[in-house]
Design an enzyme around this catalytic site. Structure first.
Site, PDB file in Angstrom:
ATOM      1  N   LYS A   1      51.652 -49.194 -31.591  1.00 35.32           N
ATOM      2  CA  LYS A   1      52.640 -48.524 -32.441  1.00 35.32           C
ATOM      3  C   LYS A   1      52.145 -48.398 -33.883  1.00 35.32           C
ATOM      4  O   LYS A   1      52.901 -47.982 -34.770  1.00 35.32           O
ATOM      5  CB  LYS A   1      53.973 -49.269 -32.390  1.00 35.32           C
ATOM      6  CG  LYS A   1      54.620 -49.291 -31.007  1.00 35.32           C
ATOM      7  CD  LYS A   1      55.950 -50.003 -31.012  1.00 35.32           C
ATOM      8  CE  LYS A   1      56.474 -50.266 -29.618  1.00 35.32           C
ATOM      9  NZ  LYS A   1      56.853 -49.052 -28.878  1.00 35.32           N
TER      10      LYS A   1
ATOM     11  N   CYS B   1      65.347 -49.164 -23.521  1.00 38.96           N
ATOM     12  CA  CYS B   1      65.278 -50.628 -23.402  1.00 38.96           C
ATOM     13  C   CYS B   1      66.243 -51.308 -24.364  1.00 38.96           C
ATOM     14  O   CYS B   1      65.935 -52.361 -24.939  1.00 38.96           O
ATOM     15  CB  CYS B   1      63.855 -51.143 -23.633  1.00 38.96           C
ATOM     16  SG  CYS B   1      62.702 -50.674 -22.334  1.00 38.96           S
TER      17      CYS B   1
ATOM     18  N   HIS C   1      65.718 -54.632 -28.834  1.00 39.26           N
ATOM     19  CA  HIS C   1      64.977 -54.229 -27.634  1.00 39.26           C
ATOM     20  C   HIS C   1      65.100 -55.355 -26.615  1.00 39.26           C
ATOM     21  O   HIS C   1      65.230 -56.521 -26.971  1.00 39.26           O
ATOM     22  CB  HIS C   1      63.507 -54.010 -28.014  1.00 39.26           C
ATOM     23  CG  HIS C   1      62.663 -53.396 -26.948  1.00 39.26           C
ATOM     24  ND1 HIS C   1      62.217 -54.102 -25.856  1.00 39.26           N
ATOM     25  CD2 HIS C   1      62.159 -52.129 -26.814  1.00 39.26           C
ATOM     26  CE1 HIS C   1      61.463 -53.313 -25.100  1.00 39.26           C
ATOM     27  NE2 HIS C   1      61.422 -52.113 -25.651  1.00 39.26           N
TER      28      HIS C   1
ATOM     29  N   GLN D   1      58.639 -51.720 -34.658  1.00 37.72           N
ATOM     30  CA  GLN D   1      58.883 -50.406 -35.263  1.00 37.72           C
ATOM     31  C   GLN D   1      58.605 -50.392 -36.761  1.00 37.72           C
ATOM     32  O   GLN D   1      58.313 -49.330 -37.328  1.00 37.72           O
ATOM     33  CB  GLN D   1      60.334 -49.984 -35.007  1.00 37.72           C
ATOM     34  CG  GLN D   1      60.698 -49.801 -33.548  1.00 37.72           C
ATOM     35  CD  GLN D   1      59.909 -48.688 -32.884  1.00 37.72           C
ATOM     36  OE1 GLN D   1      59.607 -47.660 -33.496  1.00 37.72           O
ATOM     37  NE2 GLN D   1      59.548 -48.887 -31.628  1.00 37.72           N
TER      38      GLN D   1
ATOM     39  N   ASP E   1      61.243 -58.997 -35.172  1.00 36.87           N
ATOM     40  CA  ASP E   1      60.569 -58.033 -34.307  1.00 36.87           C
ATOM     41  C   ASP E   1      60.169 -56.844 -35.165  1.00 36.87           C
ATOM     42  O   ASP E   1      61.001 -56.017 -35.544  1.00 36.87           O
ATOM     43  CB  ASP E   1      61.515 -57.600 -33.180  1.00 36.87           C
ATOM     44  CG  ASP E   1      60.893 -56.545 -32.272  1.00 36.87           C
ATOM     45  OD1 ASP E   1      59.739 -56.138 -32.514  1.00 36.87           O
ATOM     46  OD2 ASP E   1      61.582 -56.118 -31.314  1.00 36.87           O
TER      47      ASP E   1
END
Length: 408
Positions: free
Chosen positions: A228, A366, A124, A205, A202
């Site tokens: 999220k 993104c 991202h 997700q 990261d």
């Protein structure tokens, strides 16, 4: 609290946003990779805080303030338990994006032109641009892991690349927000640790779908966003191994994070307070605490099993539609289908699907470097969550077929 049996009917009833019609059709929400819907319990906790508990934390000795502070720190403890880490290793931020920026800022005085930062084309923009800025500021070399033509990673090749490059930092996604592909992190982290590299993951997700054991994963930093994970927007989590976290330079300065302030200089408190400046997003923390309660009440293995079965059901139907190209890895995925129909612009199909009440994402998500790598201008993205149903999939597939008929 013991985990409850997975009951999709009960779960659906817990999410008020899903009980509505869009354009006179039942809402089919397939954009959870952008933000998840919120259970009523999260909404109620936020409302209750502002209705009867509203007070600042850490700053008062009256009843409301002390109660708010207790709940606020209990939420930190709950988050640490969810990820199997220490409470002092959890920092509240505005989101995963700010958490990454906090780390990149904190490394400014530790990197130089002799250092290397490794990213990947899967990332991202939030896990690319901060490192570009840090590279410009420090002179550190910014390079990317080799990515297969289909957007997957050859792990052995990547490990060899890390071994040869000897980076000071490896920063990589746990799961692609565009493709849903899950990264096999363990060998990459081991390869990085073998050359004394810091590792940032990261987890925007992956945090909910994969529920990682961060102590076992052994990354130095991990970031994720509340919104999220069924929680409110405007709140994120930065996990850092305590020594690595405390060694970062301060990100912002002001109240709350200080130890002593003199007219000419100041000293700072240790992490996590060192990075939590000013009045925090207290209601957001309360809401996220309720979101964790909701997730913890579901057996994580059952949640994962259901999501995977639903994803497989959707993929098996989507792949049979003539003219559809799927870019997601169908064998190792959190539950996201990224696809196109022939040469049609994804925005056109997304707009048509909205007419049927089906909410999907369209664009580059993104991830412009990934789009360039795949030779695409964008994709349609249908991202599933455990509150979706087989009926949702059927409506999505049938609506997509009708939209394609309109375009052909």
């Amino acid at each position: 609290m013991p985990a409850l049996e997975f009951n999709i009917n009960k779960i659906r009833n817990d999410f008020p946003t899903l009980k509505q019609s869009i354009n006179d059709n039942q809402l089919v929400y397939l954009d959870s990779a952008a933000t998840t819907q919120k259970p009523q319990s999260v909404i109620d906790v936020i409302n209750e805080f502002y209705t009867s508990q509203n007070a600042n934390v850490h700053r008062g000795r009256h009843t409301l303030s002390e109660h708010a502070t207790t709940l606020y720190e209990q939420a930190r403890d709950k988050t640490a338990k969810y990820f199997n880490v220490l409470s002092k290793e959890i920092v509240w931020t505005k989101g995963a994006t700010e958490a990454i920026n906090l780390v990149s800022n904190g490394l400014r005085n530790r990197l130089s032109k002799n250092d290397t930062i490794i990213i990947s084309a899967l990332e991202h923009h939030a896990n690319i641009v901060p490192w570009q800025v840090l590279s410009e500021q420090t002179g550190a070399k910014l390079i990317a892991l080799p990515v297969n033509h289909d957007g997957t990673l050859n792990i052995k090749q990547c490990c060899d690349f890390i071994k040869q490059s000897k980076p000071s930092l490896l920063t990589i996604t746990q799961a692609s927000n565009t493709l849903g592909n899950i990264t096999n992190l363990e060998p990459l982290i081991t390869a990085a640790k073998n050359v004394d590299s810091l590792v940032l993951i990261d987890g925007a997700q992956g945090a909910m779908h994969l529920k990682p054991d961060l102590r076992k994963l052994n990354c130095d930093f991990y970031v994720c966003s509340s919104h999220k994970m069924l929680g409110p927007t405007g709140l994120g989590v930065l996990y850092g191994q305590y020594e690595a976290l405390n060694s970062l330079d301060v990100y912002q300065t002001g109240g709350e994070m200080i130890d002593k302030v003199y007219l000419t200089h100041s000293t700072y408190r240790p992490a996590p307070a060192k990075f939590e400046t000013g009045t925090p997003n207290i209601s957001g923390v309360m809401g996220f605490s309720a979101a964790l309660d909701y997730l913890n009440a579901i057996q994580s293995s059952e949640l994962h099993r259901y999501e995977q079965e639903l994803f497989k059901y959707a993929a098996e139907q989507l792949v049979t539609i003539e003219g559809i190209t799927i870019y997601s890895n169908l064998s190792d995925n959190i539950g996201t289908l990224s696809f196109n129909f022939k040469d049609e612009h994804p925005y056109d199909l997304a707009t048509l699907l909205d007419g049927y009440g089906v909410a999907v994402r369209a664009g580059h998500h993104c991830t412009q470097p990934l789009m360039a790598h795949l030779g695409l201008n964008g994709t349609l993205r249908a991202s599933f969550c455990f509150y979706n149903t087989y009926e949702d999939v059927d409506i999505f597939i049938n609506s997509l077929k009708e939209c394609i008929a309109l375009l052909d």
